[in-house]
Design an enzyme around this catalytic site. Structure first.
Site, PDB file in Angstrom:
ATOM      1  N   LYS A 161      -1.377  -1.538  -3.793  1.00 42.91           N
ATOM      2  CA  LYS A 161      -2.242  -0.368  -3.937  1.00 42.91           C
ATOM      3  C   LYS A 161      -1.672   0.757  -4.282  1.00 42.91           C
ATOM      4  CE  LYS A 161      -6.270   1.934  -1.949  1.00 42.91           C
ATOM      5  NZ  LYS A 161      -7.123   1.985  -0.561  1.00 42.91           N
ATOM      6  N   TYR A 174       0.946  -1.178  -0.085  1.00 44.72           N
ATOM      7  CA  TYR A 174       0.061  -0.004   0.178  1.00 44.72           C
ATOM      8  C   TYR A 174       0.840   1.248  -0.055  1.00 44.72           C
ATOM      9  CZ  TYR A 174      -4.174   2.781   1.353  1.00 44.72           C
ATOM     10  OH  TYR A 174      -5.213   3.484   1.799  1.00 44.72           O
TER      11      TYR A 174
END
Length: 296
Positions: free
Chosen positions: A165, A137
């Protein structure tokens, strides 16, 4: 073009956590899972930033995860794992390991600012310890840690790091990761979802997909079938709603709209504020306009 065949692809909804009277609302949570499964999303993310994970203690996070897993059936679920105490993070990872997860979503350790070498070592430690694929992330505006392209390309070679992500804010970085092909690239900034898909990205983790998830799924499928005019039309119809979803702190605006749809109470945990009445009304108007273009 994205060559990675990760199962982590398509449209993933980073679930809000419903509250009622200060406690997690399990009934509303299960209702949300049924709603998004029926809309055809590819998976759910539990206890991400949109899920107000920072406001949940360890027991609450596990309770939320278990409620979602009970209702999700065959729909894949990724669990968020954020922290800056590596020992504690590894303990929580071990607890998650007893659940049937599709992956673990992990940002860099926030506040610490460990530099490139420290961040890479942290992610490798989690990937080595995890029973499930790790989804990086990259979100420097929350963690205070900027991950360089070379760092991410090195991590992509790890056999248990499957996806990212991408909230890194760098088109150059996004292009390099997609071209490398060693991990699936998922758009993390909702307004960049169509761009990432057209570049060859694998999908999106989109908070705004709480609202008309069917249209986000239709946009993803339109790109995959080379119906780019249709994908563009859907994106531009969704864009006003996406902008309003982040006009005030997330997830306040999304929760306000979900309350108006009867799916949950718009309650949040302090210090997160509720959406203002003015923004909630603007959001409702934008969704009404979207529904006129694309009836639900």
């Amino acid at each position: 073009m994205q060559s990675h065949q990760s199962p982590i692809q398509g449209v993933w909804v980073p679930l809000v956590t419903p509250f009622s009277g200060g406690a997690v609302d399990g009934g509303a949570l299960r209702r949300l899972v049924r709603h998004y499964a029926a809309a055809g999303v590819d998976g759910l993310v539990v206890c991400g930033s949109t899920g107000e994970a920072a406001a949940l203690d360890d027991a609450e996070q596990l309770a939320v995860l278990d409620a979602v897993l009970t209702e999700a059936g065959r729909l894949p679920v990724i669990m968020g794992l954020a922290g800056n105490h590596q020992g504690h993070v590894l303990q929580r990872l071990a607890a998650f390991g007893t659940r049937p997860l599709a992956g673990i979503l992990a940002p860099a350790p926030y506040y610490v600012r460990p530099g490139q070498e420290g961040a890479a070592a942290y992610f490798r430690c989690l990937a080595d310890a995890s029973r499930f694929p790790l989804v990086l992330y990259d979100i420097p505006y929350r963690t205070g840690a900027t991950l360089e392209t070379s760092t991410l390309l090195g991590l992509a070679a790890h056999p248990n790091i499957a996806a990212i992500k991408d909230c890194g804010g760098s088109l150059e970085k996004t292009v390099a990761l997609i071209a490398d092909g060693n991990m699936a690239v998922l758009a993390g900034e909702d307004l960049q979802a169509l761009s990432v898909l057209c570049l060859g990205g694998a999908g999106m983790i989109a908070a705004a997909a709480h609202i008309r998830p069917d249209l986000f799924v239709a946009m993803y499928r339109a790109v995959r079938t080379q119906q780019l005019d249709q994908a563009r039309k859907l994106f531009h119809a969704l864009a006003p709603v996406i902008r309003l979803a982040f006009a005030e702190p997330n997830p306040g605006p999304v929760k306000a709209q979900l309350e108006r749809l009867g799916l949950l109470n718009a309650e949040v945990r302090q210090p997160m504020p509720r959406a203002s009445a003015e923004l909630a009304a603007r959001m409702e108007g934008a969704v009404a306009g979207l529904n006129r273009l694309y009836p639900a």
